[in-house]
Write an enzyme that holds these catalytic residues in place. Structure first.
Site, PDB file in Angstrom:
ATOM      1  N   LYS A  39       2.039  17.353   9.450  1.00 10.24           N
ATOM      2  CA  LYS A  39       0.980  16.008   9.456  1.00 10.24           C
ATOM      3  C   LYS A  39      -0.218  16.455   9.900  1.00 10.24           C
ATOM      4  O   LYS A  39      -1.802  15.768   9.670  1.00 10.24           O
ATOM      5  CB  LYS A  39       1.742  15.049  11.238  1.00 10.24           C
ATOM      6  CG  LYS A  39       3.330  14.842  10.870  1.00 10.24           C
ATOM      7  CD  LYS A  39       3.528  14.227  11.899  1.00 10.24           C
ATOM      8  CE  LYS A  39       4.483  13.141  12.120  1.00 10.24           C
ATOM      9  NZ  LYS A  39       5.503  14.261  10.712  1.00 10.24           N
ATOM     10  N   GLU A  50      -2.622  12.271  18.873  1.00  7.69           N
ATOM     11  CA  GLU A  50      -3.440  11.758  18.006  1.00  7.69           C
ATOM     12  C   GLU A  50      -3.088   9.981  18.852  1.00  7.69           C
ATOM     13  O   GLU A  50      -2.767  10.228  19.854  1.00  7.69           O
ATOM     14  CB  GLU A  50      -2.885  10.473  16.862  1.00  7.69           C
ATOM     15  CG  GLU A  50      -2.300  11.049  15.387  1.00  7.69           C
ATOM     16  CD  GLU A  50      -1.614  11.043  14.847  1.00  7.69           C
ATOM     17  OE1 GLU A  50      -2.165  10.829  13.491  1.00  7.69           O
ATOM     18  OE2 GLU A  50      -0.834   9.360  14.766  1.00  7.69           O
ATOM     19  N   HIS A  82      11.371   6.216  19.905  1.00  6.98           N
ATOM     20  CA  HIS A  82      10.125   6.519  18.631  1.00  6.98           C
ATOM     21  C   HIS A  82      10.904   6.140  17.485  1.00  6.98           C
ATOM     22  O   HIS A  82      10.758   6.784  16.106  1.00  6.98           O
ATOM     23  CB  HIS A  82       9.433   7.604  18.238  1.00  6.98           C
ATOM     24  CG  HIS A  82       8.618   7.498  19.794  1.00  6.98           C
ATOM     25  ND1 HIS A  82       7.365   6.591  19.909  1.00  6.98           N
ATOM     26  CD2 HIS A  82       8.626   8.682  20.873  1.00  6.98           C
ATOM     27  CE1 HIS A  82       7.099   7.268  21.379  1.00  6.98           C
ATOM     28  NE2 HIS A  82       8.066   8.068  21.760  1.00  6.98           N
ATOM     29  N   ARG A 136      10.619  10.898   1.163  1.00  6.76           N
ATOM     30  CA  ARG A 136      12.234  10.789   0.724  1.00  6.76           C
ATOM     31  C   ARG A 136      12.616   9.324   0.424  1.00  6.76           C
ATOM     32  O   ARG A 136      11.481   8.400   0.504  1.00  6.76           O
ATOM     33  CB  ARG A 136      12.463  11.498   1.487  1.00  6.76           C
ATOM     34  CG  ARG A 136      12.343  10.927   2.991  1.00  6.76           C
ATOM     35  CD  ARG A 136      13.206  11.614   4.027  1.00  6.76           C
ATOM     36  NE  ARG A 136      12.866  11.476   4.932  1.00  6.76           N
ATOM     37  CZ  ARG A 136      12.695  10.443   5.747  1.00  6.76           C
ATOM     38  NH1 ARG A 136      13.466   9.699   5.145  1.00  6.76           N
ATOM     39  NH2 ARG A 136      12.547  10.190   7.220  1.00  6.76           N
TER      40      ARG A 136
END
Length: 654
Positions: A114, A196, A231, A288
């Site tokens: 990430k 973040e 999440h 994917r």
């Protein structure tokens, strides 16, 4: 052509259907826990690759490649999860002249990390959130504070919401980092983290992209995936409600720019967070096929797996973006819900057990069911708890919702707790029907969605179960345990356990009806029974139940509820509160924080259990003493077993 599907469950079955449609032979791989699984039975060939832990089977890419090379496999489709975003697996296939049905290893590697992905998106002018691309030992609290709390900690190599931690205050930071690193290492084999800015109540909008090896890249519209728990997504739909066309075009272009920036090939999903002010931010790219890809297929008429296979074999995309806008315009509305083996009333904890009954909805043009389960399957602790998906399509959102609710009402599954009732309650929830909910909606409003069983309905469920059981065994005093006396009322007593509470159901047989006392209430009723279906006629109206019994468990299904009762064993004893701390779910103990003799405060961490790729922290229910620790780290435990003998401290001043 021969295709090996390096996955299990519904995605393996889904890929096989398309491959067989194209005339390809299919090869399944399976762990010893899955030897009777549906995907194994559906394949043309199947090979055992290891024991149940994923690291010894579905994540063992060397063993999978060995099976492929030994059996003339042309291509490998990784599905989603497991090895689908593993660049070493993609390279291993290429090194053995096997086509990997997915993007190049370099693209997987970039988006799989990430922090690296954030930097690449910044360079491509794709908006990203304020944050830190890699957390190191030298990253200071002050540096993190500059982002502005709340913040979100993410495993750099992660996905599916696993290991993500929301931190609201600086004093929570250190513990969250430790937990995130441990869960990241366990789930992904990489404990690197990024941070973040955490947006309050954004929407989660993702764009389906597709690229070929000839420089063509398109997007196939958006999906709204905002309704989540832990999440992880529960509901996905397209088109996104309340989503302006101008924003749709801008985000679609940004998604194509993101894919183009990494020389992408194949199916992928670029995920964005959309703030209230209309500003959007890149979150991640899943390199994917997505779990929710049927939503896109339903509104476009495209078989995305077929596109994957054709592109992987070197073909060009069937059309460019202008052609999609003109010829593959969005048609109608589609919504997908995921059925999980989990307990919504207890924090959505995953559960395990045996599927003893399964009835899927009647299929028709507007309903699709993607499943990989069957009756007698054992749902274990090693794999993701998703069982199947229901996808509804109609010309408008209102009809799509109505159709989906009907499908959920027809779905019956017993032997294992699921989120079936919760899905019905969520889809019928007025704010959902209005649309446009944020990702934190369930965190803040779960109590408004979860409906407890109405007391009257529970009472009549006791009545129905009692009638069903006495009719099944006969009401003769010589066949049942009754209070039979000459010239006295014929009363049969059935004991039923519900939510760990034992209730006596007293059933008096009258002329064509019953007088039943249960759950502190007495009612007169009669019943019409046909096979497993019962209509209970009461003074308050008729109640419809579908009834399934397996062993000592009886499950009653209504339109929106599943009510489970247990017939106690002869040695049944109700558990007193306190005395021990039990495992809330079956799983593996990965950390024990206390020792025998320790005195702990209420809320103190005692242990961490991992099941179905999720960690759950076990805390002390009250101030007290650890009398005994019954297990060790790495032990596998069953739900409900006593992990700690616990003595609650009594305040003598009380």
């Amino acid at each position: 052509m021969k295709l090996l599907i390096a996955n299990r469950g519904e995605i393996a079955c889904r890929v096989m259907r398309t491959a067989k449609k194209l005339g390809w032979q299919t090869v399944a791989v399976y762990s010893s826990a899955d030897k009777q699984a549906l995907h194994v039975k559906f394949a043309d060939e199947a090979f055992l690759i290891g024991s149940p832990p994923p690291s010894e089977s579905y994540l063992n890419h060397q063993r999978i490649i060995e099976v492929a090379t030994s059996n003339g496999v042309t291509a490998v489709h990784p599905g989603y999860g497991f090895l689908s975003e593993n660049p070493d697996f993609a390279r291993g296939c290429a090194d053995n002249n096997i086509v990997f049905v997915g993007p190049p290893a370099a693209a997987v590697n970039i988006m799989g990390l990430k922090g690296v992905a954030r930097k690449r998106m910044q360079d491509a002018q794709v908006p990203v959130l304020p944050g830190i691309n890699q957390v190191t030992d030298s990253t200071s609290h002050d540096e993190i504070a500059e982002i502005g709390y709340p913040i979100l900690i993410k495993p750099e190599a992660g996905g599916g919401g696993k290991g993500m931690k929301i931190v609201h205050r600086p004093e929570e930071l250190d513990a969250a980092l430790v937990s995130a690193r441990r869960e990241a290492l366990s789930s992904f084999g990489n404990d690197s983290l990024i941070i973040e800015k955490y947006l309050i109540s954004p929407r989660h909008i993702e764009i389906q992209v597709f690229a070929d090896a000839h420089g063509n890249c398109v997007h196939l519209h958006e999906r709204d995936c905002s309704l989540q728990r832990r999440h992880q997504k529960i509901v996905e739909e397209s088109p996104a409600p309340g989503y302006p066309d101008e924003l749709r075009q801008t985000m679609g272009n940004a998604a194509v720019a993101a894919a183009t920036a990494i020389d992408y090939v194949g199916a992928g999903t670029v995920e964005f967070l959309l703030a209230d002010n209309g500003q959007f931010y890149f979150m991640e790219m899943n390199t994917r096929l997505q779990v929710e890809h049927p939503v896109t297929e339903m509104i476009t008429g495209i078989d995305l797996v077929e596109w994957q296979l054709r592109v992987a074999m070197g073909e060009t995309l069937p059309c460019i973006q202008d052609g999609i806008v003109q010829n593959i315009a969005r048609n109608g509305h589609a919504i997908e819900v995921r059925l999980y083996a989990e307990d919504p009333a207890h924090g959505f904890l995953p559960v395990s057990g045996q599927i003893t009954h399964l009835q899927t909805p009647q299929q028709h043009t507007g309903l699709r069911i993607d499943t990989g389960i069957q009756v007698d399957d054992q749902v274990g602790v090693f794999y993701d708890p998703m069982l199947l998906k229901l996808i509804s399509w109609s010309q408008d959102r209102e009809q799509c919702i109505s159709q989906l609710l009907h499908a959920i009402s027809e779905l019956e599954i017993a032997g294992i707790r699921t989120n079936r009732d919760f899905l019905y309650q969520l889809i019928s929830h007025p704010p959902f029907q209005t649309g446009g909910l944020g990702t934190d909606y369930l965190d803040n409003h779960l109590d408004k969605v979860l409906e407890p069983i109405n007391h009257a309905l529970l009472h009549y469920a006791f009545c129905a179960a009692g009638i069903y059981l006495t009719r099944a065994t006969g009401t003769s005093p010589w066949q049942t345990h009754t209070a039979f006396r000459l010239n006295a009322p014929d009363i049969t007593t059935v004991q039923l356990e519900h939510n760990q509470i034992l209730t006596d159901v007293d059933i008096e047989s009258l002329a064509g009806s019953y007088c039943i006392t249960a759950d502190e209430r007495t009612s007169r009723c009669s019943a019409s029974i046909h096979e497993s279906r019962m209509v209970l006629h009461t003074e308050e109206g008729d109640f419809n139940f579908n009834i399934h019994q397996y062993g000592n468990v009886i499950t009653l299904f209504t339109t929106n509820l599943s009510i489970e009762f247990k017939l106690p064993d002869e040695d049944y004893q109700q558990q007193e509160d306190g005395g021990n701390v039990q495992a809330p779910m079956s799983g593996k103990i990965i950390a024990i924080m206390v020792s025998q003799g320790d005195v702990v405060e209420k809320g103190s961490p005692l242990a961490v259990i991992e099941a179905m790729k999720m960690e759950h922290a076990l805390i002390a229910p009250a101030k007290g003493k650890i009398v005994k620790v019954n297990f060790e780290e790495a032990d596998l435990v069953d739900e409900g077993i006593a992990l700690f003998d616990f003595e609650i401290e009594v305040n003598e001043d009380d």
